[in-house]
Enzyme design. Structure first.
Site, PDB file in Angstrom:
ATOM      1  N   ASP A 102       0.871  -1.278  -0.030  1.00  0.00           N
ATOM      2  CA  ASP A 102       0.005   0.086  -0.102  1.00  0.00           C
ATOM      3  C   ASP A 102       0.951   1.267   0.044  1.00  0.00           C
ATOM      4  OD1 ASP A 102      -2.269   1.387   0.023  1.00  0.00           O
ATOM      5  OD2 ASP A 102      -2.592   1.318   2.081  1.00  0.00           O
ATOM      6  N   CYS A 132     -25.012 -14.399  -4.100  1.00  0.00           N
ATOM      7  CA  CYS A 132     -25.096 -13.765  -2.692  1.00  0.00           C
ATOM      8  C   CYS A 132     -24.743 -12.256  -2.635  1.00  0.00           C
ATOM      9  CB  CYS A 132     -23.712 -14.510  -1.720  1.00  0.00           C
ATOM     10  SG  CYS A 132     -23.722 -13.712  -0.059  1.00  0.00           S
ATOM     11  N   CYS A 163     -15.033   1.222   8.834  1.00  0.00           N
ATOM     12  CA  CYS A 163     -16.183   0.213   9.106  1.00  0.00           C
ATOM     13  C   CYS A 163     -15.932  -1.017   8.300  1.00  0.00           C
ATOM     14  CB  CYS A 163     -17.314   0.930   8.052  1.00  0.00           C
ATOM     15  SG  CYS A 163     -18.888  -0.037   7.769  1.00  0.00           S
ATOM     16  N   CYS A 201     -19.863 -11.224   5.055  1.00  0.00           N
ATOM     17  CA  CYS A 201     -19.374 -11.968   3.983  1.00  0.00           C
ATOM     18  C   CYS A 201     -19.509 -13.272   4.819  1.00  0.00           C
ATOM     19  CB  CYS A 201     -18.101 -11.681   3.325  1.00  0.00           C
ATOM     20  SG  CYS A 201     -17.424 -12.908   2.286  1.00  0.00           S
TER      21      CYS A 201
END
Length: 315
Positions: A132, A189, A244, A251
């Site tokens: 990152d 889903c 959050c 999931c």
């Protein structure tokens, strides 16, 4: 130089020994097709909000050979950060990834060890490693390297392990044996989409990609956003004061998830014992003690206090 098979197996064994949960390898080549088109369109549509760094070095982000000279292989690794102990459900909430030590520090240390170990096998091996910290499409390369697939919540889903992982990459100047991408198993889903409190997750009709509108995302609003939080977002915050995890918690693949082995990512007792009253009266001194070497510093003290005040307006 040692042969491809030996080096490939060595790298994967070393990655596991050094604490990475998953390791895969893919060929370094320009990003093409709907991913390339989708990323440019996502930016053009303004869904990156004011994270201007996402629109810089676009060509390097879409072509690793422009980012690192002579790169031939990308080694992708993932490290589990799922907590074993969580903040009280009736208390203010931080994203799980921010419970402990800043992942940039931890991942960089482990990536450096892995790189040096690889280089010890042949001094001609060169490259760079990232977590990152550069214009790299991390989840794209992780998916290409067979670590998992990108879910409708845009997170990488690792089979039987879930979504709570930090990702890292090593760009190397050697050819290796490459892994194959796996099939997407989200199926019909839509749990993550249904649980997103601001409906920030969407499917782009033109490319079919599952994307995130950062302007609506609570993580963006409470971490990257430097301005006031709008009343609409405030109403969706619940008890979240930094980040959050609702799309992760929803999931079903996370039912297989196990707590991290890395103590650095665990919440301190001091953090776990924070009450709402403590948060409401947070001082700069207490903030510095709680979040020394923490990713929470991304929002700064002023930002965290802003979040607490915004959240309290609707609780």
């Amino acid at each position: 130089m040692k042969n491809k098979h030996f080096l490939t197996q060595y790298i994967k064994a070393e990655a596991k020994r050094l604490g990475f949960d998953v390791c895969g390898i893919t060929h370094a080549e320009p990003v093409a097709g709907k991913i390339c088109k989708g990323y440019r369109k996502w930016l053009a549509d303004g869904n990156g909000a004011d994270m201007d760094y996402l629109s810089k070095n676009i060509e390097k982000r879409l072509d690793p050979t422009l980012l690192v000279e002579d790169v031939k292989s990308i080694v992708c690794v993932a490290m589990n950060y799922r907590p074993s102990t969580f903040l009280p459900k009736d208390g203010y909430q931080l994203a799980w990834y921010a419970y402990g030590k800043d992942y940039h520090i931890v991942m960089k240390e482990h990536l450096q060890q892995l790189f040096l170990s690889i280089k010890s096998q042949d001094s001609a091996i060169e490259g760079r490693y990232f977590c990152d910290t550069a214009p790299v499409l991390e989840r794209y390369w992780a998916e290409r390297a067979g670590l998992g697939w990108r879910g409708k919540n845009t997170q990488l889903i690792i089979p039987k392990q879930g979504t709570s992982f930090f990702l890292g990459e090593l760009f190397l100047n050697i050819e290796l044996e490459y892994d194959k991408p796996m099939d997407n198993h989200c199926g019909n889903c839509n749990a993550c989409l249904e649980q997103c409190p601001t409906h920030a997750l969407y499917t782009d009709e033109e490319t079919g990609l599952h994307l995130l509108n950062a302007k609506l995302c609570l993580s963006y609003q409470t971490i990257e956003n430097k301005n006031d939080i709008s009343p609409i977002i405030q109403k969706a915050m619940g008890l979240n004061i930094y980040g959050c995890d609702k799309c992760q918690k929803a999931c079903p693949h996370n039912k297989f998830a196990q707590p991290t082995r890395h103590k650095e990512f665990a919440a301190s007792e001091e953090l776990l014992q924070m009450t709402q009253k403590d948060w409401d009266s947070l001082t700069i001194e207490k903030y510095r003690t709680l979040f020394k070497n923490s990713a929470v510093k991304r929002a700064k003290f002023e930002g965290l206090v802003r979040n607490i005040k915004a959240m309290k307006r609707n609780t």
